[in-house]
Scaffold this active site. Sequence first.
Site, short mmCIF file in Angstrom:
data_model
loop_
_atom_site.label_atom_id
_atom_site.label_comp_id
_atom_site.label_asym_id
_atom_site.label_seq_id
_atom_site.Cartn_x
_atom_site.Cartn_y
_atom_site.Cartn_z
N ARG A 66 -16.73 -29.85 -50.32
CA ARG A 66 -15.69 -28.88 -50.66
C ARG A 66 -14.53 -29.01 -49.69
NH1 ARG A 66 -14.40 -24.60 -53.46
NH2 ARG A 66 -13.30 -22.89 -52.46
N ASP A 70 -8.03 -22.67 -44.95
CA ASP A 70 -8.60 -21.53 -44.24
C ASP A 70 -7.64 -21.14 -43.12
OD1 ASP A 70 -10.19 -19.56 -43.18
OD2 ASP A 70 -11.64 -20.92 -42.27
#
Length: 477
Positions: A66, A70
């Site tokens: 993935r 962030d």
Amino acid sequence: MDRVVGIETEYGCLLSEDEPHVNSELWPAKVKNYLFRKADAGTIDLHYRDYEEPPGNGGFLLNGGRLYLDMGHIEYASPECLHLHDLVTYELAGDDLLQSALIALGAEDRVSFIKNNVDHHTGATFGCHENYLMRREAQFTPPILGTLLTFLATRQIFTGAGRVGQSNPLAFDFEPPQPEGQVNFQLSQRADHIVNDIYQWVQFNRAIINARDEPLADYRKYRRLHLLIGDSNMSPYATALKIGTTACVLSLLEEGRLPRNLVLADAVQSTRDISRDTSEQWIVRLENGKTMSALDVQWEFHHLAQKHLGHSSAETNWLLENWGYVLEAIPHNRQALIGGVDWITKKWLLETFIQAEGLSWDDPWLQSIDLEYHNIDPRRGLFFNITPGKRITEWNNNVRRASAMHVPPANTRASGRARAVSFFQNCNFPYVINWDSIACDSRDFLVMGNPFETYNDEVDRFLSKPRTLTSATEQQL
């Protein structure tokens, strides 16, 4: 290793003087968008994952892993891996994906991704998180947790990435830091930022172990140990030691064979003390009042692993042999670990540069060298200029595999998930992909609760069900 493991890596982004610095948060987004929209590296999320992850923020990859944004950083999570060699290979695949995107965008000379854990300018930190699948029945009593913390605090003597200088983060109590002497160089990048031993919410109170019980698997059978203490390693050999030795200790834990009376008086303080110890004696105080060196602590764990896990597999034998080799070389032949143990390699580079240029440790030039050690571009990253000894070179060279950017591990559920990613790339059905499930519309979903299963056949059957775009779109609305 025979334990499902994954690594999450957050990357810093460094711009050249020719690139406007207002773009420092734009480039991670550009690279993410390129990988999903142009390079077809995966399928982008169509739904909110949480309030900080809106649609389009990231997605799952063809290799089963993935990639997402962030808090301004690109974060790459490897697919679930069952063997140590695969884990290191797929951790490196994150570097290769990002660098390939920069090359395709014509930005490789102006933009760099840095695989480290500190921002020297702001004092911020970003993580390298380790995830280990464990049996639900594993006992986490205070003595067992204390012993595990002892291992994690002391393993930095061979897993630390090294850093110039220091940071002084605050915990929730907001007590002002005590005055302390200048630290020129230390073993670990994360040590200064760890302010708790075990804690659930981590953004401002980083702990050695994150206490969230989020197995991403069948919660009746499994738990996920989520570690925040580790550094991002440039050396694949160091990554193998970090993950492999920890997996061995977790096997000892599950079998009830952890050593007794090996609990630190203060794991957080010991983590910082070891990292900053210029004498490199690394003495820690135990709960029982005794003192030991971190090196002797690691030998205790190594002896137990050798006794109870030795000859269980060729991979375990390789790990135990190299764990012992490193522990022996640290005090007696440290030069042999250049290119294998990151902090030793970086310190050697810095000391060589200081001597050649007549610098002092407070020269800001050294922070630039510190960063360039972690540049993932093989043309520019200082790590890639190092030629280690034979055993380290063989490992570091043999784990790199270009196909790992697009092909999943064949023996975990990452394989089935990757089939779903490929399918949804080539159709217009609404979908949801998670670590432990896939869905093709709001009511039809497949649970994948066992990370040891590939789910290839189940995914194929699920995806082959007859569906119409009209009905699927209506349900999405």
